[in-house]
Structures are given as C-alpha cells and as structure tokens.
Design a protein around this motif. Structure first.
Motif, PDB file in Angstrom:
ATOM      1  N   ASP A 124       0.473  47.868  42.252  1.00  0.00           N
ATOM      2  CA  ASP A 124       0.632  47.776  43.700  1.00  0.00           C
ATOM      3  C   ASP A 124       2.089  47.695  44.132  1.00  0.00           C
ATOM      4  OD1 ASP A 124      -2.155  47.809  44.189  1.00  0.00           O
ATOM      5  OD2 ASP A 124      -2.274  45.694  43.661  1.00  0.00           O
ATOM      6  N   GLY A 125       3.005  47.756  43.190  1.00  0.00           N
ATOM      7  CA  GLY A 125       4.420  47.728  43.531  1.00  0.00           C
ATOM      8  C   GLY A 125       5.011  46.336  43.633  1.00  0.00           C
ATOM      9  N   LYS A 126       4.233  45.313  43.323  1.00  0.00           N
ATOM     10  CA  LYS A 126       4.773  43.950  43.306  1.00  0.00           C
ATOM     11  C   LYS A 126       5.602  43.750  42.035  1.00  0.00           C
ATOM     12  CE  LYS A 126       2.284  42.905  46.989  1.00  0.00           C
ATOM     13  NZ  LYS A 126       1.449  44.117  47.091  1.00  0.00           N
ATOM     14  N   VAL A 127       6.685  43.025  42.169  1.00  0.00           N
ATOM     15  CA  VAL A 127       7.611  42.805  41.061  1.00  0.00           C
ATOM     16  C   VAL A 127       7.416  41.384  40.537  1.00  0.00           C
ATOM     17  CG1 VAL A 127      10.019  42.826  40.346  1.00  0.00           C
ATOM     18  CG2 VAL A 127       9.233  44.392  42.135  1.00  0.00           C
ATOM     19  N   TRP A 128       7.219  41.262  39.248  1.00  0.00           N
ATOM     20  CA  TRP A 128       6.972  39.969  38.616  1.00  0.00           C
ATOM     21  C   TRP A 128       8.151  39.583  37.737  1.00  0.00           C
ATOM     22  CZ3 TRP A 128       2.320  37.197  39.240  1.00  0.00           C
ATOM     23  CH2 TRP A 128       1.343  37.870  39.996  1.00  0.00           C
ATOM     24  N   GLY A 129       8.512  38.328  37.817  1.00  0.00           N
ATOM     25  CA  GLY A 129       9.573  37.808  36.976  1.00  0.00           C
ATOM     26  C   GLY A 129       9.151  36.492  36.357  1.00  0.00           C
ATOM     27  N   VAL A 130       9.700  36.198  35.205  1.00  0.00           N
ATOM     28  CA  VAL A 130       9.430  34.934  34.524  1.00  0.00           C
ATOM     29  C   VAL A 130      10.764  34.333  34.126  1.00  0.00           C
ATOM     30  CG1 VAL A 130       8.375  33.808  32.542  1.00  0.00           C
ATOM     31  CG2 VAL A 130       7.192  35.683  33.683  1.00  0.00           C
ATOM     32  N   SER A 131      11.025  33.134  34.617  1.00  0.00           N
ATOM     33  CA  SER A 131      12.229  32.413  34.212  1.00  0.00           C
ATOM     34  C   SER A 131      11.812  31.288  33.280  1.00  0.00           C
ATOM     35  CB  SER A 131      12.960  31.862  35.443  1.00  0.00           C
ATOM     36  OG  SER A 131      12.274  30.745  35.974  1.00  0.00           O
ATOM     37  N   ASN A 132      12.762  30.441  32.929  1.00  0.00           N
ATOM     38  CA  ASN A 132      12.424  29.358  32.001  1.00  0.00           C
ATOM     39  C   ASN A 132      11.776  28.171  32.695  1.00  0.00           C
ATOM     40  OD1 ASN A 132      14.714  28.615  33.368  1.00  0.00           O
ATOM     41  ND2 ASN A 132      15.774  27.749  31.588  1.00  0.00           N
ATOM     42  N   ASN A 133      11.521  28.261  33.998  1.00  0.00           N
ATOM     43  CA  ASN A 133      10.794  27.167  34.650  1.00  0.00           C
ATOM     44  C   ASN A 133       9.837  27.632  35.745  1.00  0.00           C
ATOM     45  OD1 ASN A 133      12.487  27.820  36.760  1.00  0.00           O
ATOM     46  ND2 ASN A 133      13.757  25.984  36.591  1.00  0.00           N
ATOM     47  N   MET A 134       9.642  28.946  35.906  1.00  0.00           N
ATOM     48  CA  MET A 134       8.688  29.407  36.902  1.00  0.00           C
ATOM     49  C   MET A 134       8.322  30.863  36.652  1.00  0.00           C
ATOM     50  SD  MET A 134      10.786  30.376  40.412  1.00  0.00           S
ATOM     51  CE  MET A 134      11.052  28.664  40.841  1.00  0.00           C
ATOM     52  N   ALA A 135       7.187  31.236  37.218  1.00  0.00           N
ATOM     53  CA  ALA A 135       6.818  32.644  37.334  1.00  0.00           C
ATOM     54  C   ALA A 135       6.829  32.982  38.813  1.00  0.00           C
ATOM     55  CB  ALA A 135       5.443  32.892  36.729  1.00  0.00           C
ATOM     56  N   TYR A 136       7.200  34.197  39.150  1.00  0.00           N
ATOM     57  CA  TYR A 136       7.275  34.539  40.567  1.00  0.00           C
ATOM     58  C   TYR A 136       6.932  36.008  40.790  1.00  0.00           C
ATOM     59  CZ  TYR A 136      12.020  36.099  39.228  1.00  0.00           C
ATOM     60  OH  TYR A 136      13.085  36.697  38.621  1.00  0.00           O
ATOM     61  N   LYS A 137       6.513  36.294  42.023  1.00  0.00           N
ATOM     62  CA  LYS A 137       6.147  37.651  42.422  1.00  0.00           C
ATOM     63  C   LYS A 137       6.905  38.007  43.694  1.00  0.00           C
ATOM     64  CE  LYS A 137       2.110  38.314  44.327  1.00  0.00           C
ATOM     65  NZ  LYS A 137       0.646  38.508  44.536  1.00  0.00           N
ATOM     66  N   ILE A 138       7.520  39.189  43.691  1.00  0.00           N
ATOM     67  CA  ILE A 138       8.290  39.671  44.828  1.00  0.00           C
ATOM     68  C   ILE A 138       7.545  40.831  45.465  1.00  0.00           C
ATOM     69  CG2 ILE A 138      10.496  40.675  45.548  1.00  0.00           C
ATOM     70  CD1 ILE A 138      11.704  39.423  42.994  1.00  0.00           C
ATOM     71  N   ASP A 139       7.455  40.832  46.780  1.00  0.00           N
ATOM     72  CA  ASP A 139       6.844  41.937  47.511  1.00  0.00           C
ATOM     73  C   ASP A 139       7.954  42.698  48.239  1.00  0.00           C
ATOM     74  OD1 ASP A 139       5.419  43.716  48.981  1.00  0.00           O
ATOM     75  OD2 ASP A 139       4.128  42.248  49.969  1.00  0.00           O
ATOM     76  N   PRO A 140       8.482  43.773  47.657  1.00  0.00           N
ATOM     77  CA  PRO A 140       9.589  44.488  48.288  1.00  0.00           C
ATOM     78  C   PRO A 140       9.221  45.063  49.654  1.00  0.00           C
ATOM     79  CG  PRO A 140       9.363  45.133  45.983  1.00  0.00           C
ATOM     80  CD  PRO A 140       8.146  44.346  46.345  1.00  0.00           C
ATOM     81  N   ALA A 141       7.941  45.402  49.848  1.00  0.00           N
ATOM     82  CA  ALA A 141       7.520  46.006  51.120  1.00  0.00           C
ATOM     83  C   ALA A 141       7.407  44.978  52.239  1.00  0.00           C
ATOM     84  CB  ALA A 141       6.184  46.727  50.926  1.00  0.00           C
ATOM     85  N   ASN A 142       7.440  43.703  51.904  1.00  0.00           N
ATOM     86  CA  ASN A 142       7.322  42.631  52.893  1.00  0.00           C
ATOM     87  C   ASN A 142       8.611  41.815  52.920  1.00  0.00           C
ATOM     88  OD1 ASN A 142       6.244  40.862  54.800  1.00  0.00           O
ATOM     89  ND2 ASN A 142       5.177  39.636  53.242  1.00  0.00           N
ATOM     90  N   ASN A 143       9.722  42.515  53.129  1.00  0.00           N
ATOM     91  CA  ASN A 143      11.026  41.868  53.238  1.00  0.00           C
ATOM     92  C   ASN A 143      11.355  41.034  52.001  1.00  0.00           C
ATOM     93  OD1 ASN A 143      13.453  41.443  54.603  1.00  0.00           O
ATOM     94  ND2 ASN A 143      12.732  39.523  55.503  1.00  0.00           N
ATOM     95  N   TYR A 144      10.914  41.514  50.844  1.00  0.00           N
ATOM     96  CA  TYR A 144      11.193  40.857  49.560  1.00  0.00           C
ATOM     97  C   TYR A 144      10.683  39.412  49.538  1.00  0.00           C
ATOM     98  CZ  TYR A 144      14.384  44.799  48.827  1.00  0.00           C
ATOM     99  OH  TYR A 144      14.931  46.062  48.699  1.00  0.00           O
ATOM    100  N   SER A 145       9.533  39.181  50.130  1.00  0.00           N
ATOM    101  CA  SER A 145       8.974  37.825  50.108  1.00  0.00           C
ATOM    102  C   SER A 145       8.677  37.407  48.671  1.00  0.00           C
ATOM    103  CB  SER A 145       7.695  37.765  50.947  1.00  0.00           C
ATOM    104  OG  SER A 145       6.693  38.603  50.401  1.00  0.00           O
ATOM    105  N   VAL A 146       8.875  36.132  48.394  1.00  0.00           N
ATOM    106  CA  VAL A 146       8.748  35.609  47.029  1.00  0.00           C
ATOM    107  C   VAL A 146       7.644  34.560  46.989  1.00  0.00           C
ATOM    108  CG1 VAL A 146       9.911  34.396  45.138  1.00  0.00           C
ATOM    109  CG2 VAL A 146      11.183  36.030  46.554  1.00  0.00           C
TER     110      VAL A 146
END
Length: 312
Positions: free
Chosen positions: A234-256
């Motif tokens: 769906d074009g959502k961007v997922w990232g994993v850091s050493n203390n969280m997982a997060y999802k970015i929606d580029p189509a919605n003003n990069y909401s996290v």
C-alpha cells in the motif's frame, strides 16, 4: 496456526549474515563478511532426508554483506567495507548470474570516494540502490544491459547526498526510495527519473536525477537507531529502530504511527516488504484447505479474491 514454536533448525549453515529467497525456492545466504562467500541452499520438501541442502558455495570476493534479487533473477551482493582504493578489494558489487551457472561478475565501488555500504535493494527496472553509511549518500548503480546500449560494460553510479548516515533501503512500486537514517528517521528520495548519461571518466556520473524529497528525524517522533526500512504493497514505509517500530504514510503528509514493544527491537537492513514483488517474475500461491473426509469427491472449487493489478 502461529504459536511461536520452532519448526525446524537448519544445521551446517556457516555464519549466516543475510538471507534471500528466489522464486524457484532457493535460499541465498551471505556468510559474515570475513568469510567471502555466498551459499545457495535448496528446499527439497519437509519429507526429504535432507530438507535443506547446500547446492553451491560461491566465492564473491572479500566482505560480502547484503544481497538482493533483481527481476531477472540475478543475485546482487554488496561488499560492505572499503579498504582498497581501486575497488579491487572491498567496497564494490558482485552479480551472480543464476541463469549462467552462477557466474560472478564484479563491479568496482564508486570511484574517488571512501565507500561504506550498508543497505542494498533493486527496483523493477533493474537498477540497484546502495545506502552508504560513511558517505551519507544514496547510490544508484546502472548495470550494463542490452536495452541500454549507452551503458558501459563496467556499469556506473549516480548519487544524491542525504547528510545523514544511511542503513537499510527500499524502493516502492512508484520508484520512490526510502532509506533508514542511523541516528533515527527515514530519508525519502525520488528515484523515478531515468539516470543521467554515463561519465566520460570514472564510474560516477557528474550529475544526478535523484531528488531528496523529505528527511524525517526525531522531530517527527522517530527515535533510536534505525537500521531496517521496508515498504508494503500500500506504499506505507516501515522502520525499526532499537526502541520502536513505526509506519510512515507518505501520502498523508508523512504521518507517523509508532509502536513501542516491551523489549528492545532491531533488524538489519534486510527487511523485504515490496522488494519481494519487485524481484518476482512469476510464482505460485499455495494454501491448504480442510477437506470433508476421504470419501468426498470434489466437483468444483471457487473463491473470491481481491487481486492487485497485473495478477493473472
């Protein structure tokens, strides 16, 4: 059912570092970068005497780290460390031609720079992307191809500066790249334009058509060392850091959207996401259905699906 139980332990895999799967059910494993080889394993089926078998061990040169499959089925291996100014040692690329007896072709690192690669991925057009930690740049490698006669046999690179150390990288179906930022965050680079012409000398183009669109940092609520980056269908961007997982929606003003699990999280740069489709030419979807007894005769089987564009 998902129960967290270990289904199988595969013995004799020597110091695995990264793992990829090919459409024909082969497993490609890079050994830790001091061991200089890529192993190919074949899945023979759960009932075989040796379900996983080592098919071949390929010497790709020093320091293999990440690997990725392109749409033609080739395996690209990134050598991580740069300790050879000529590119003859570490710091370059190796391609395994799986359609030609896994022949290895080596390509030099970007000329004239100290190169410290980390993440590697491919887009549907066959371009290879390398996220550089030390140079704080996203590189695109343009490999030689019969459809691009202007490209020299050595291939060439272009790059765009991000200003932050980069780790994992992914490219979506619209040719938008997202690279994990080591200090916490994600860089969005538009890579949809075709590359510039090859350089007259060296192997790095003097210009670039890649454009840094957005740099998300702790100001956007992303904290910790981000190593993994992946993009879903769906074009959502997922990232994993050493203390969280997060999802970015580029189509919605990069909401996290963030999740903080009870224990520390981490992944290397080999999160797959949409890259699996970029690399797949064809495949089979398998599902096991519960029958109605051994005496049942099936006359018709039908189902309703929501299929993505291009499904046949």
């Amino acid at each position: 059912p998902t129960n967290g139980n270990v289904l199988r332990t595969v013995p004799k895999i020597l110091d695995p570092y990264q793992l990829r799967f090919s459409p024909d059910m082969k497993w490609f494993v890079t050994a830790a970068n001091r061991l200089n080889h890529v192993d190919i394993y074949k899945w023979n089926g759960a009932d075989a005497p040796e379900p996983f078998a080592l098919v071949k061990r390929i010497d790709v040169g020093v320091c293999p780290y990440g690997l990725v499959l392109d749409r033609a089925g080739n395996v690209w291996v990134q050598n991580q460390y740069d300790n050879d100014a000529t590119g003859g040692g570490c710091g370059g690329l190796a391609k395994l031609d799986v359609n030609n007896n896994d022949m290895v072709t080596r390509y030099a690192k970007p000329s004239g720079v100290y190169y410290d690669g980390y993440g590697v991925t491919a887009d549907a057009r066959g371009y290879i992307y390398l996220a550089s930690y030390g140079m704080q740049r996203l590189y695109r490698f343009i490999p030689p191809d019969p459809s691009r006669p202007a490209v020299p046999a050595t291939g060439y690179y272009e790059s765009v500066g991000v200003g932050m150390d980069l780790r994992g990288v992914g490219v979506d179906q619209n040719n938008q790249a997202f690279a994990a930022v080591h200090n916490g965050g994600m860089a969005h680079v538009d890579v949809s334009a075709e590359p510039p012409p090859p350089p007259a000398t060296g192997n790095v183009a003097s210009t670039t058509t890649m454009v840094l669109k957005k740099l998300l940092t702790s100001a956007n609520g992303i904290n910790g060392v981000t190593a993994g980056a992946a993009i879903d269908y769906d074009g959502k961007v997922w990232g994993v850091s050493n203390n969280m997982a997060y999802k970015i929606d580029p189509a919605n003003n990069y909401s996290v959207t963030t999740w903080q699990p009870p224990a520390g999280t981490y992944t290397y740069s080999d999160m797959t996401g949409y890259q699996l489709r970029n690399a797949s030419r064809a495949g089979v979807y398998r599902n096991i259905f519960t029958g109605c007894g051994s005496r049942t005769t099936w006359k018709q089987l039908s189902w309703n699906i929501s299929a993505p564009p291009g499904t046949q």
